[in-house]
Design an enzyme around this catalytic site. Structure first.
Site, PDB file in Angstrom:
ATOM      1  N   ASN A 254     -10.077  -0.781  -1.038  1.00 24.06           N
ATOM      2  CA  ASN A 254      -8.623  -0.701  -0.855  1.00 24.06           C
ATOM      3  C   ASN A 254      -7.942  -1.282  -2.091  1.00 24.06           C
ATOM      4  OD1 ASN A 254      -5.953  -1.105  -0.116  1.00 24.06           O
ATOM      5  ND2 ASN A 254      -6.416  -2.055   1.851  1.00 24.06           N
TER       6      ASN A 254
ATOM      7  N   HIS B  51      -3.542   6.686   1.946  1.00 21.17           N
ATOM      8  CA  HIS B  51      -3.892   5.344   1.478  1.00 21.17           C
ATOM      9  C   HIS B  51      -5.296   5.026   1.991  1.00 21.17           C
ATOM     10  CE1 HIS B  51      -4.051   1.258   0.471  1.00 21.17           C
ATOM     11  NE2 HIS B  51      -4.057   0.847   1.722  1.00 21.17           N
TER      12      HIS B  51
ATOM     13  N   CYS C 274       0.814  -1.234   0.000  1.00 25.87           N
ATOM     14  CA  CYS C 274       0.000   0.000   0.000  1.00 25.87           C
ATOM     15  C   CYS C 274       0.839   1.273   0.000  1.00 25.87           C
ATOM     16  CB  CYS C 274      -0.944  -0.012   1.195  1.00 25.87           C
ATOM     17  SG  CYS C 274      -1.925  -1.517   1.254  1.00 25.87           S
TER      18      CYS C 274
HETATM   19  N1  COA Z   1     -19.246  -8.872   7.661  1.00 26.53           N
HETATM   20  C1  COA Z   1     -19.787  -9.063   8.866  1.00 26.53           C
HETATM   21  N2  COA Z   1     -19.045  -9.326   9.959  1.00 26.53           N
HETATM   22  C2  COA Z   1     -17.717  -9.384   9.796  1.00 26.53           C
HETATM   23  C3  COA Z   1     -17.094  -9.200   8.558  1.00 26.53           C
HETATM   24  C4  COA Z   1     -17.918  -8.930   7.446  1.00 26.53           C
HETATM   25  N3  COA Z   1     -17.416  -8.721   6.220  1.00 26.53           N
HETATM   26  N4  COA Z   1     -15.755  -9.303   8.717  1.00 26.53           N
HETATM   27  C5  COA Z   1     -15.525  -9.554  10.016  1.00 26.53           C
HETATM   28  N5  COA Z   1     -16.702  -9.609  10.673  1.00 26.53           N
HETATM   29  C6  COA Z   1     -16.935  -9.860  12.088  1.00 26.53           C
HETATM   30  C7  COA Z   1     -15.805 -10.608  12.740  1.00 26.53           C
HETATM   31  O1  COA Z   1     -15.946 -11.996  12.540  1.00 26.53           O
HETATM   32  C8  COA Z   1     -15.965 -10.213  14.176  1.00 26.53           C
HETATM   33  O2  COA Z   1     -16.988 -10.992  14.749  1.00 26.53           O
HETATM   34  P1  COA Z   1     -16.855 -11.541  16.252  1.00 26.53           P
HETATM   35  O3  COA Z   1     -16.793 -10.307  17.114  1.00 26.53           O
HETATM   36  O4  COA Z   1     -18.110 -12.344  16.411  1.00 26.53           O
HETATM   37  O5  COA Z   1     -15.600 -12.337  16.273  1.00 26.53           O
HETATM   38  C9  COA Z   1     -16.470  -8.777  14.111  1.00 26.53           C
HETATM   39  O6  COA Z   1     -16.990  -8.626  12.777  1.00 26.53           O
HETATM   40  C10 COA Z   1     -15.397  -7.729  14.352  1.00 26.53           C
HETATM   41  O7  COA Z   1     -14.271  -8.052  13.587  1.00 26.53           O
HETATM   42  P2  COA Z   1     -12.996  -7.156  13.620  1.00 26.53           P
HETATM   43  O8  COA Z   1     -11.920  -7.767  12.784  1.00 26.53           O
HETATM   44  O9  COA Z   1     -12.651  -6.816  15.028  1.00 26.53           O
HETATM   45  O10 COA Z   1     -13.560  -5.827  12.894  1.00 26.53           O
HETATM   46  P3  COA Z   1     -12.922  -4.427  12.770  1.00 26.53           P
HETATM   47  O11 COA Z   1     -13.815  -3.408  13.309  1.00 26.53           O
HETATM   48  O12 COA Z   1     -11.487  -4.412  13.241  1.00 26.53           O
HETATM   49  O13 COA Z   1     -12.902  -4.209  11.187  1.00 26.53           O
HETATM   50  C11 COA Z   1     -11.265  -4.278   9.384  1.00 26.53           C
HETATM   51  C12 COA Z   1     -12.148  -5.093  10.356  1.00 26.53           C
HETATM   52  C13 COA Z   1     -10.423  -5.239   8.560  1.00 26.53           C
HETATM   53  C14 COA Z   1     -12.212  -3.491   8.492  1.00 26.53           C
HETATM   54  C15 COA Z   1     -10.376  -3.300  10.190  1.00 26.53           C
HETATM   55  O14 COA Z   1      -9.775  -3.989  11.253  1.00 26.53           O
HETATM   56  C16 COA Z   1      -9.275  -2.654   9.382  1.00 26.53           C
HETATM   57  O15 COA Z   1      -9.529  -1.858   8.497  1.00 26.53           O
HETATM   58  N6  COA Z   1      -7.998  -2.944   9.743  1.00 26.53           N
HETATM   59  C17 COA Z   1      -6.825  -2.288   9.206  1.00 26.53           C
HETATM   60  C18 COA Z   1      -6.497  -2.717   7.832  1.00 26.53           C
HETATM   61  C19 COA Z   1      -5.213  -2.113   7.403  1.00 26.53           C
HETATM   62  O16 COA Z   1      -4.897  -0.998   7.729  1.00 26.53           O
HETATM   63  N7  COA Z   1      -4.412  -2.860   6.672  1.00 26.53           N
HETATM   64  C20 COA Z   1      -3.125  -2.363   6.251  1.00 26.53           C
HETATM   65  C21 COA Z   1      -3.185  -1.546   5.033  1.00 26.53           C
HETATM   66  S1  COA Z   1      -3.890  -2.421   3.709  1.00 26.53           S
END
Ligand code: COA
Length: 325
Positions: A282, A252, A113
């Site tokens: 993304n 990004h 990224c």
């Molecule tokens: N739809 C519904 N539920 C979903 C889901 C989806 N697409 N994806 C995950 N979940 C669920 C998970 O299973 C979890 O359920 P649980 O609490 O029963 O275990 C819950 O949602 C929360 O998951 P979590 O991973 O904690 O969500 P989050 O708020 O952290 O959001 C991302 C997930 C990936 C969107 C977020 O963490 C993110 O953007 N991270 C950074 C990414 C990044 O910067 N990467 C580097 C650059 S590319």
């Protein structure tokens, strides 16, 4: 050293759009979850057989036209990507042939990224030192080709696209400051485990779905916010500027919540943040550059503006850049 700036921009997004409603039919998710957790509504998806170099070609043609240059005027092509057409040769080599940019030096950069910021930082050195006159820097991804459509944690996040810029000598300050960094100890948080020399493709790697992106998003979230904030502070300090000098931040686009948290920490008002994540998701190496190209085309970036690019991704890598437009 010559002053180097961006003299042409171009972007290309594939025709097909995949909406959150489409994803609701593929995995256990909802438009509400995706929108509130990420800010994404839809993303573009390359057609079958449409490779990274095809997207890059369209963006590059546009950037050359915008720069009023011909492909033969290029003497360097740098492509940032993690989803090249094939492991070898580089997308840059394939693109050179498609453009007819005979004789231009070509290589790819793998910095996920942060790839585009790494790309302009490297290409800038060649132009500043007068080694090359006109450099094309492209950020391109076909992330949907390495997306696990059974994994709801990741498949809702990624999209495909390309952005390209032409770097050349300019009269104003152009690229004022760049800052790059990496912490290789956390590479397990985001990677594609197989398909390289450590884990070559086999029936087992395919069966285990190891050719797809694996991400521990939750653990990355806080690191992303802190790292992007710090990178912006450092690059502005290097430039002898403060956040009050920044007209627009083009970050990004991994998650709208990350971007807004960074802007809040930096004290940059929402109106000075450019977002295309809602429409594009993304796109890794292609995100920052595509957003920059769109912002220029929409008149959000004007002559004399101070533009701050800020990126973070797999590696873990990060990069930031201050440009006088
Ligand atoms: N739809 C519904 N539920 C979903 C889901 C989806 N697409 N994806 C995950 N979940 C669920 C998970 O299973 C979890 O359920 P649980 O609490 O029963 O275990 C819950 O949602 C929360 O998951 P979590 O991973 O904690 O969500 P989050 O708020 O952290 O959001 C991302 C997930 C990936 C969107 C977020 O963490 C993110 O953007 N991270 C950074 C990414 C990044 O910067 N990467 C580097 C650059 S590319």
């Amino acid at each position: 050293m010559k002053k180097v700036g961006i003299i042409g921009v171009g972007e290309y997004l594939p025709e097909k759009i995949l909406t959150n409603a489409d994803l609701e039919k593929m995995v256990d998710t909802s438009d509400e979850w995706i929108t509130t957790r990420t800010g994404i509504k839809e993303r573009h998806q390359a057609a079958k057989g449409e490779a990274a170099s095809d997207l890059a070609f369209k963006a590059a043609e546009e950037a050359l036209k915008n720069a009023k240059l011909k492909a033969e005027d290029l003497d360097l092509i740098v492509v940032a990507t993690i989803t090249g057409d094939m492991p070898c040769p580089s997308v840059a080599s394939i693109l050179q042939n498609k453009l007819g940019a005979k004789g231009a030096a070509c290589f790819d950069i793998s910095a996920a990224c942060a790839g585009f910021v790494y790309g302009i930082s490297v290409a800038q050195q060649f132009v500043a030192s007068a080694t090359y006159k006109n450099a094309l820097v492209v950020g391109v991804e076909v992330l949907t080709s390495v997306t696990d459509w059974q994994d709801r944690n990741t498949c809702v996040l990624f999209g495909d696209g390309a952005g390209a810029v032409v770097l050349s000598e300019v009269k104003n300050r152009g690229i004022i400051s760049t800052y790059l960094g990496c912490d290789g100890s956390k590479l397990g948080l985001l990677n594609i485990p197989a398909g390289g020399s450590a884990n070559p493709a086999s029936t087992e790697t395919v069966r285990n779905r190891q050719h797809f992106i694996k991400m521990q998003g939750n653990e990355l979230f806080k690191i992303a916010v802190n790292t992007m904030t710090r990178a912006a502070e450092i690059v502005l300090e290097q430039a002898g500027m403060t956040f009050a000098d920044v007209d627009i931040i083009i970050p990004h686009q991994a998650n709208a919540r990350i971007i807004m948290a960074v802007a809040k920490k930096l004290g940059i008002p929402e109106g000075r943040v450019y977002l295309n994540i809602e429409r594009c998701g993304n796109m890794s190496s292609a995100s920052t550059v595509t957003a920059l190209c769109e912002a220029v085309r929409e008149g959000r970036v004007k002559k004399g503006d101070i533009v701050l690019l800020d990126a973070f991704g797999a590696g873990l890598v990060w990069g930031a850049c201050v440009i006088e437009w």
